[in-house]
Design a protein around this motif. Structure first.
Motif, PDB file in Angstrom:
ATOM      1  N   UNK A 117      51.201  36.511  -5.821  1.00 27.80           N
ATOM      2  CA  UNK A 117      52.623  36.163  -5.847  1.00 27.80           C
ATOM      3  C   UNK A 117      53.432  37.270  -6.515  1.00 27.80           C
ATOM      4  N   UNK A 119      52.651  40.508  -6.774  1.00 32.90           N
ATOM      5  CA  UNK A 119      52.716  41.689  -5.900  1.00 32.90           C
ATOM      6  C   UNK A 119      53.697  41.442  -4.760  1.00 32.90           C
ATOM      7  N   UNK A 120      53.595  40.232  -4.162  1.00 31.92           N
ATOM      8  CA  UNK A 120      54.508  39.898  -3.066  1.00 31.92           C
ATOM      9  C   UNK A 120      55.953  39.932  -3.555  1.00 31.92           C
ATOM     10  N   UNK A 122      57.147  41.780  -5.912  1.00 31.55           N
ATOM     11  CA  UNK A 122      57.529  43.182  -6.054  1.00 31.55           C
ATOM     12  C   UNK A 122      57.972  43.776  -4.730  1.00 31.55           C
ATOM     13  N   UNK A 123      57.273  43.400  -3.661  1.00 33.65           N
ATOM     14  CA  UNK A 123      57.636  43.916  -2.344  1.00 33.65           C
ATOM     15  C   UNK A 123      58.933  43.268  -1.858  1.00 33.65           C
ATOM     16  N   UNK A 124      58.976  41.922  -1.928  1.00 32.85           N
ATOM     17  CA  UNK A 124      60.095  41.197  -1.336  1.00 32.85           C
ATOM     18  C   UNK A 124      61.395  41.415  -2.098  1.00 32.85           C
TER      19      UNK A 124
END
Lengths: 298, 271
Positions: A117, A119-120, A122-124
């Motif tokens: 969650x 990492x996601x 950070x991307x989103x």
């Protein structure tokens, strides 16, 4: 490792501290010089341009408030207020969703879920801009997959509106909230909850009297960050709604790229100054809060 | 406890749905074209379109330069604040928060004004060559300068959180007592303990640079995000396909970085 270490030298702690102070300034100096050039110079240029008016005929420049007053009238004012409203609503909703999500992740026993969650997020959180707009157009736009399969057009659904923009903005604001609130949530000791329960407090009472007061400065700080992020967003709105929702960033880009009357560049700089003032006002609330949160979570 | 778990999974399921549906719908949109059936045309077209490789490479180079520069500026400053200069803390905090107050579009308006000084006022001075050099389309260093400024707030937060978790002063004093030099103490004692925070700061900067559009577009350069917009034009399927691809590229890069960092992570993060 051992080869690199000479014989142990007794360094008096006091002298370490004194020398630390001098070299501390030396270490901070490059950062200050860099920001003075890369940030201070453009900021000064913007300020200068916002108050400069060029006479049409002679081209002579003089200082005046004309640009600033123009930027606070008519369609420019509508755009400014539209941006403030959109940012405030999006930030509030993202905060209300992001806090429980971050809490659910932080208290989870599964480290993989947590890692995934975060990492996601950070991307989103940085998945703004045009790709985000395109993804939502493909989903909920006029010919979007969900619009077609669920027949949303008949229900009056319109992505290219205020609430459509809110839904799109949440896509990067919620992950941003998760990222900013997670360190504070990790600082909540489980002993505090246990102590509250041992003293007979309910879960609601624990949240109202212990957790939320401790979290409040970080929470408000996060909301400010979200507001600023939504307020500054440009590409998403530009690609999605064009000018059907009035926003100040769209007005600035129009004026900068000369889409409107020639000579409006300095009105764009004045509008930029308005944006900076709004964001600065919020920041003035935020910085003292940030310092308070450090007291509990250090 | 059971109620807590139900609540947790409810929250995760709802937000998971919200974040996955647009991605899935985008993929469906690109593959299932009305009146055409399932087709991969949208994706094959991307790679045959000119500028894909060069713009992606430019974005990665910009990201690398930005990460190196921002860490070189911030890490010594942040460590020094903990060690011997707490009085400077508010100054650095304000400096690093200021970019949040100036939106990218206002920032780029200012940069554009400054860059116009070059031809207008400085054409006879050596400074003019600098202005030309930082606007070299092959590697526009002016973008790195802008991106470092824009990354400061995020890097500050990441490093601050990391430094909060360790006792820098004790670490350095222990290392110094064992005879390490100042540089050795920093490199061998402090930095390894900051690995998570450094990676976090690098992630945020990388994602910021790869997705950045406003500054590059208005200054007239063409890294990946700008290329995506320029190439998409009026082709709905292609534009969505490129969006999906750009998310995948970012995702894979970040996961690769996380993998590198995660493998060497010690047990301390498990508490």
């Amino acid at each position: 490792m051992t080869a690199a270490l000479p014989k142990a030298a007794a360094v008096p702690v006091a002298s370490v501290r004194r020398r630390g102070r001098a070299s501390g300034l030396l270490a901070v100096l490059p950062l200050l010089v860099f920001t003075a050039i890369a940030f201070g110079l453009p900021a000064a240029a913007m300020l200068n341009g916002a108050f400069t008016v060029k006479a049409q005929a002679t081209g002579a420049a003089s200082y005046s408030l004309a640009n600033v007053t123009t930027s606070l009238r008519g369609p420019y004012l509508t755009a400014l207020l539209g941006s403030v409203k959109l940012s405030a609503v999006s930030a509030a909703v993202a905060g209300a969703v992001g806090l429980p999500l971050a809490h659910a992740v932080v208290t989870s026993r599964f480290r993989a879920l947590r890692q995934a969650v975060l990492t996601a997020s950070g991307v989103l959180a940085n998945f703004g801009g045009v790709p985000l707009a395109f993804a939502f157009v493909a989903t909920l736009g006029n010919a979007g997959v969900l619009t077609r399969h669920l027949g949303l057009t008949d229900t009056g659904w319109d992505l290219y509106s205020f609430w459509g923009l809110v839904i799109v903005y949440l896509y990067f604001l919620i992950p941003l909230m998760v990222l900013t609130i997670t360190p504070a949530l990790e600082g909540l000791r489980s002993q505090w909850r246990e102590a509250a329960h041992n003293n007979g407090a309910t879960t609601l009472q624990y949240w109202l009297h212990v957790a939320l007061p401790v979290l409040a400065p970080s929470l408000l700080g996060g909301l400010v960050l979200l507001f600023g992020s939504a307020f500054a967003a440009y590409a998403t709105a530009a690609a999605m709604v064009g000018s059907s929702v009035p926003l100040v960033t769209l007005q600035i880009a129009d004026a900068l790229s000369g889409n409107v009357l020639v000579g409006q560049e300095n009105v764009a700089l004045a509008l930029s100054l308005d944006m900076v003032l709004v964001a600065g006002l919020v920041m003035a609330v935020y910085l003292p809060l940030q310092r308070r949160s450090a007291r509990w979570l250090a | 406890m059971a109620r807590l778990n139900l609540w947790r999974w409810g929250v995760l399921a709802c937000t998971g749905l919200y974040f996955l549906v647009p991605l899935a719908a985008s993929v469906v949109f690109t593959l299932d074209v009305p009146n055409q059936g399932i087709t991969f045309d949208a994706y094959t077209h991307i790679f045959s379109t000119g500028g894909f490789g060069s713009s992606l490479l430019l974005s990665l180079e910009l990201a690398g330069a930005t990460i190196v520069l921002v860490l070189l500026l911030m890490v010594p400053a942040m460590v020094a604040l903990r060690l011997g200069a707490p009085g400077l803390r508010p100054v650095v905090e304000v400096v690093c928060s200021l970019p949040l107050v100036v939106p990218p579009i206002a920032f780029v308006a200012g940069i554009g004004t400054v860059l116009k000084w070059g031809p207008d006022h400085l054409s006879r001075t050596p400074l003019f060559q600098t202005f030309v050099a930082i606007q070299n389309p092959g590697f526009p260093f002016v973008l790195v300068l802008a991106y470092v400024v824009m990354a400061l707030p995020f890097v500050y937060r990441a490093l601050d959180a990391g430094l909060r978790a360790i006792d820098v002063r004790t670490l350095v004093e222990a290392a110094r007592s064992c005879g390490a030099s100042r540089a050795q103490a920093l490199l061998r004692a402090v930095l390894p303990n900051l690995r998570g925070a450094l990676l976090n700061a690098s992630f945020l900067t990388l994602a910021l640079v790869l997705g950045e559009f406003t500054v590059a577009q208005l200054l007239g350069f063409q890294p990946f995000a700008v290329w995506i917009v320029n190439v998409s034009g009026s082709q709905a399927q292609l534009s969505v396909a490129v969006s999906v691809l750009s998310l995948l590229v970012t995702w894979v890069l970040l996961l690769a970085l996380a993998g590198v960092g995660g493998r060497t992570r010690t047990t301390s993060s498990r508490e």
